[in-house]
Scaffold this active site. Sequence first.
Site, mmCIF file in Angstrom:
data_model
loop_
_atom_site.group_PDB
_atom_site.id
_atom_site.type_symbol
_atom_site.label_atom_id
_atom_site.label_comp_id
_atom_site.label_asym_id
_atom_site.label_seq_id
_atom_site.Cartn_x
_atom_site.Cartn_y
_atom_site.Cartn_z
ATOM 1 N N ASP A 114 0.849 -1.147 -0.027
ATOM 2 C CA ASP A 114 -0.199 0.224 -0.069
ATOM 3 C C ASP A 114 0.692 1.257 -0.047
ATOM 4 O O ASP A 114 0.515 2.310 -0.415
ATOM 5 C CB ASP A 114 -1.150 -0.041 1.108
ATOM 6 C CG ASP A 114 -2.309 0.913 0.946
ATOM 7 O OD1 ASP A 114 -2.641 0.887 -0.042
ATOM 8 O OD2 ASP A 114 -2.557 1.635 2.016
ATOM 9 N N CYS A 220 -10.788 4.812 -5.664
ATOM 10 C CA CYS A 220 -9.857 4.062 -4.527
ATOM 11 C C CYS A 220 -10.383 4.807 -3.174
ATOM 12 O O CYS A 220 -10.295 4.221 -2.247
ATOM 13 C CB CYS A 220 -8.497 4.383 -4.821
ATOM 14 S SG CYS A 220 -7.377 3.839 -3.526
ATOM 15 N N TYR A 224 -12.296 2.995 0.060
ATOM 16 C CA TYR A 224 -11.528 2.705 1.180
ATOM 17 C C TYR A 224 -12.599 3.185 2.313
ATOM 18 O O TYR A 224 -12.700 2.722 3.657
ATOM 19 C CB TYR A 224 -10.234 3.377 1.317
ATOM 20 C CG TYR A 224 -9.088 2.539 0.943
ATOM 21 C CD1 TYR A 224 -8.478 1.958 2.131
ATOM 22 C CD2 TYR A 224 -8.848 2.184 -0.303
ATOM 23 C CE1 TYR A 224 -7.521 0.997 1.792
ATOM 24 C CE2 TYR A 224 -7.671 1.235 -0.638
ATOM 25 C CZ TYR A 224 -6.944 0.806 0.477
ATOM 26 O OH TYR A 224 -5.903 -0.248 0.339
ATOM 27 N N TYR A 251 -9.842 4.529 8.433
ATOM 28 C CA TYR A 251 -10.749 4.394 7.066
ATOM 29 C C TYR A 251 -12.186 4.793 7.513
ATOM 30 O O TYR A 251 -13.001 4.862 6.536
ATOM 31 C CB TYR A 251 -10.470 3.208 6.236
ATOM 32 C CG TYR A 251 -9.255 3.415 5.612
ATOM 33 C CD1 TYR A 251 -8.572 4.287 4.677
ATOM 34 C CD2 TYR A 251 -8.079 2.570 6.022
ATOM 35 C CE1 TYR A 251 -7.393 4.317 4.373
ATOM 36 C CE2 TYR A 251 -6.759 2.584 5.380
ATOM 37 C CZ TYR A 251 -6.345 3.347 4.770
ATOM 38 O OH TYR A 251 -4.967 3.462 4.244
ATOM 39 N N GLU A 293 -8.423 -1.844 -8.321
ATOM 40 C CA GLU A 293 -8.298 -1.923 -6.882
ATOM 41 C C GLU A 293 -8.676 -3.247 -6.125
ATOM 42 O O GLU A 293 -8.354 -3.746 -5.087
ATOM 43 C CB GLU A 293 -9.158 -0.762 -6.211
ATOM 44 C CG GLU A 293 -8.989 -0.733 -4.973
ATOM 45 C CD GLU A 293 -7.672 -0.045 -4.420
ATOM 46 O OE1 GLU A 293 -7.156 -0.419 -3.492
ATOM 47 O OE2 GLU A 293 -7.124 0.901 -5.201
#
Length: 625
Positions: A114, A220, A224, A251, A293
């Site tokens: 990541d 993305c 998340y 998140y 993703e």
Amino acid sequence: MRFLSSLLRRGSPFLNRSFSLADLDLNRGSVASIRDRFKLRLRRRFRSADSSPSSTRGAMPVSVAAAVEEGSPAKRFWIKSRKEAVFAEYTPFVVCLAAGGLDVETFKSYVAQDVHFLKAFAKAYEMAEECADDDDAKAAITELRNAILDELKMHSLVVQEWGIDPTKEIIPNSTTTKYIDFLIATASGKVDTEKGPGKIATPFERTKVAAYTIGAMTPCIRLYAHLGKELQMYLKQDANDHPYKKWIENYSSNSFEDTATQIEELLDKLSVSLTGEELELIGKLYHQAMKLEIEFFTAQPVVQHVVVPLIKLHNPEIQLILFSDFDLTCTALDSCSVLAEIAILTAAKADQSGSDRLITRSSSSDMKNSWDILSRHYTEEYEQCMESLLLSEEAEEFDYESLFKSLRLLSDFEKKANSRVVESGVLKGMNLDDIKRAGERMALQDGCKKFFQVLINLKEKMSVDLHILSYCWCADLIRSAFSSVGCLDDLIIHSNEFAYEEAVSTGEIVRKMESPLDKVEKFKSIISSNGSNHKNLSIYIGDSVGDLLCLLEADIGIVVGSSTSLRRVGKHFGVSFVPLFPGVINKQRQLDRQDSPIWKGTSGVLYTVSSWAEIQAFVTGHSNC
């Protein structure tokens, strides 16, 4: 039957003009208005079978298409991609992380990968800022880039906390590289425009690159934020003991949601001056980024036993047997309304032509009136039947035996209703070719076709049996509906049949499956016929009270739609309805504790889903979503 009245009350759209039966187009566009009228009828007269007024994760949405037509570009892109986002939720990595049992080395590997993503995002923001020609847009991009840099700092703390050597070079894996290459290429202006692939070079064209780049980054961030909110509830269950608490808190935080909202607002701002073709291009970039993703999450190397995708639990000794209802489970429209439409159109055509009939038919007006009376009687008596099922004292715990006995009332009712239909003669005179043509044009629920196609492809690698159990009067309609799926040789249909003379229906039904008791008897017979040489894992997918016994008998019963009558009856007899994703997390925790089979029929627990895509994510996983 209960979905006919509104159609018949307002009249067929084909009855006021010259027509051909080829006009009976049952694709989603033409179905929507008919379906809306059916649901309006139900809301007025049949609350017990209507959709729940509140929207929940376990309720299949009536129409995403309507929502897609409204709202900003960013919102439209997310709504269109929402059914794909579910594939990220059901990856082994996310399920194990949510359950709290994810292997530490797997998490370390994810964090290291990541970091490559975040560095690429920071670079892409910088490139987008150079292309933007608006001071406000530049300022917003700078702020978003600073948020990424802050996230990189958080990752540095995580790296230290989890004992990852920050000086050790971690090579990005193939899925990480694939996304990064796509993102940097987009930020460099290397996109496929309506003029074909190439690099955008002129100053005017370069101003659009900022929009394209943000379009490739927004999914993305939104994904998340979505995952964070979905996983937040598992922190409450574990108090302060969840090992990945900081990750989930980050998140699921308001600040990260603000970041997601900010990039969506920026995308909307940058899209204002774009043409329709250019917005379509951003939509494609958004979709591609979402796909990449999901592939990133799917590729994380989870080494422990996982409950998803379900097929991964398989071994050669286990036979997967999947059952599904047809009407309003697989389809967007009830089959009896399709057959009613064919019957009325056939009668109207005979009225106009004045031709002799091989089988005596009613006039179109008489036919319409007959269907209207049948539908009204069915609706009213069905409601009374549902209320009768609830007269007994509510069960304090799951009581399958009492439920089975009570559903004899519904079984008797359904058989009497079918007899009334046959005696009325409304099923006479339909041409087999017209029935097949209507079936081919029936709209299936979003994702249903893809799900069955994926399972058919998997049959080459594993043992899978596929069955449709349906009350539908005419199995030919079902066969034709699935003909476009390309799985007729692999899909076994268990339903009633029309009787024909010279390919024209006689009005009789060859009755094979009319009631909940007939369905569950066939279900048990199929399971038993597989013998005792291997274990069976059964799944049943349904939407109504008529499916309740089969849903409960299956090892995994999956409820689609939002029928309140199903929930009322089920809960009255102690059935629990659990959204599938939390159910999966709970099963993963059980698996982490005992490493043994965890799915079992007649447990009294049914699992609700939001879409067929969610079913596919659970059963087969990503599979090129």
